[in-house]
Design a protein around this motif. Structure first.
Motif, mmCIF file in Angstrom:
data_model
loop_
_atom_site.group_PDB
_atom_site.id
_atom_site.type_symbol
_atom_site.label_atom_id
_atom_site.label_comp_id
_atom_site.label_asym_id
_atom_site.label_seq_id
_atom_site.Cartn_x
_atom_site.Cartn_y
_atom_site.Cartn_z
ATOM 1 N N ARG A 180 -14.730 -11.079 0.876
ATOM 2 C CA ARG A 180 -13.781 -12.170 1.768
ATOM 3 C C ARG A 180 -14.705 -13.491 1.056
ATOM 4 N N ASP A 195 -10.445 -0.088 7.609
ATOM 5 C CA ASP A 195 -10.312 -1.036 9.037
ATOM 6 C C ASP A 195 -10.673 -0.033 9.864
ATOM 7 N N VAL A 237 -12.563 -3.174 4.721
ATOM 8 C CA VAL A 237 -12.719 -4.167 3.694
ATOM 9 C C VAL A 237 -13.351 -5.409 4.733
ATOM 10 N N THR A 272 -2.838 -7.281 6.260
ATOM 11 C CA THR A 272 -4.629 -7.904 5.610
ATOM 12 C C THR A 272 -4.775 -6.481 4.841
ATOM 13 N N LEU A 292 -3.860 -7.474 -4.212
ATOM 14 C CA LEU A 292 -5.367 -8.138 -5.099
ATOM 15 C C LEU A 292 -5.959 -6.486 -5.831
ATOM 16 N N LEU A 293 -6.164 -5.906 -5.234
ATOM 17 C CA LEU A 293 -6.359 -4.214 -6.370
ATOM 18 C C LEU A 293 -5.692 -3.623 -6.826
ATOM 19 N N TYR A 311 0.954 -1.101 -0.181
ATOM 20 C CA TYR A 311 0.065 0.008 0.082
ATOM 21 C C TYR A 311 0.972 1.348 -0.355
ATOM 22 N N LEU A 368 -8.713 1.930 1.649
ATOM 23 C CA LEU A 368 -9.083 1.378 2.488
ATOM 24 C C LEU A 368 -8.984 1.071 3.908
ATOM 25 N N PHE A 417 -8.761 -12.385 0.041
ATOM 26 C CA PHE A 417 -10.378 -11.670 -0.215
ATOM 27 C C PHE A 417 -10.021 -12.155 -2.049
ATOM 28 N N CYS A 470 -5.215 -7.174 0.314
ATOM 29 C CA CYS A 470 -6.565 -6.272 -0.042
ATOM 30 C C CYS A 470 -5.104 -5.170 -1.711
ATOM 31 N N LEU A 476 -14.623 -5.327 -2.746
ATOM 32 C CA LEU A 476 -13.859 -5.942 -2.196
ATOM 33 C C LEU A 476 -14.861 -7.099 -1.546
#
Ligand SMILES: [Zn+2]
Ligand SMILES: [Zn+2]
Length: 253
Positions: free
Chosen positions: A175, A217, A138, A225, A232-233, A85, A215, A198, A229, A173
């Motif tokens: 899970r 959370d 998330v 975590t 993936l993004l 990130y 993102l 994810f 994420c 997104l």
């Protein structure tokens, strides 16, 4: 509907008269709605600069950490293994005071805490919100969602969207794989548990390609975590992924 400020203040005064204001943490009487009493405030440290430019780890002084390629100062862990990130920020240090807010928010039914928490998150993550084009919470696995009735990260994302005017998307997104509670697991074990947990919802790629994402959370622990994420993004073409949490554990990412 937007109320004019004087009307809103009047609304607040009427509410105060009807419901004596209580501390958000312990329920003691306080002077204003949606605030903390002094002992709770002292036990709930806000995170303010200086901090690691990547993971947001609070620094004791401005010369802590080492300069990175971006000119900011970074903690040793981020220099050694830069997170996927872009930047992570959090409103509070995770400790006795913030637990008093976050545990009932997560496991209980105190969904009304989303608003005051999001207000502090918006303060800590102003720059991240400014550049965000889409806010993503998330996700929780659906079993956990059934048990808790709401996804606390989605409530925070909705409030942050309301405060910033940035759009949010609750189900891009997902899970699909349930993961055991990460509890006391160390960084490597967390990474292994969340990798592959994810997935993207239908049509997600078109909505995230080329966009800067934020993102959201409740608690940032090791960052495993957030990294799973972000991976993936970014694979799906996101221009960047930042992370904004209500609280972060004092050590590591
Ligand atoms: Zn209190
Ligand atoms: Zn760092």
């Amino acid at each position: 509907m937007m109320m004019a400020a004087p009307l809103r203040r009047l609304g607040g005064a009427v509410l105060d008269a009807l419901l004596p204001p209580r501390c958000l943490g312990c329920g003691e009487a306080v002077l204003r709605q949606a605030t903390l009493c002094v002992p709770c405030f002292i036990e709930t440290p806000l995170i303010t600069p200086p901090c690691c430019a990547s993971c947001g780890l609070p620094f004791g002084h401005a010369a802590e950490g080492e300069p990175g390629e971006d000119g900011g100062r970074h903690c040793p862990r981020c220099l050694l293994a830069p997170p996927l990130y872009g930047q992570a920020r959090a409103a509070f240090l995770y400790g006795p005071g913030s637990k008093r807010l976050l545990l009932p928010f997560k496991h209980g039914d105190r969904s009304e805490l989303a608003r005051p928490l999001a207000r502090q998150m918006a303060r800590a993550g102003r720059e991240l919100l400014d550049r965000a084009e889409l806010i993503l919470p998330v996700p929780l696995h659906r079993w956990r969602l059934l048990r808790r009735r709401y996804n606390q990260a989605a409530l925070l994302a909705a409030e942050l969207s309301r405060l910033s005017g940035r759009p949010w998307a609750p189900d891009l997104l997902r899970r699909p794989r349930a993961t055991p509670p990460l509890g006391e697991k160390g960084p490597a074990a967390r990474q292994a548990v969340v990798a592959g947990a994810f997935a993207l919802g239908p049509g997600a790629a078109a909505r995230i390609a080329g966009r800067r994402l934020l993102l959201v959370d409740d608690v940032l622990t090791t960052g495993a975590t957030a990294n799973a994420c972000a991976w993936l993004l970014l694979q799906a073409g996101a221009a960047g992924v930042d992370v904004l949490a209500a609280a972060r554990v004092p050590e590591g990412r």
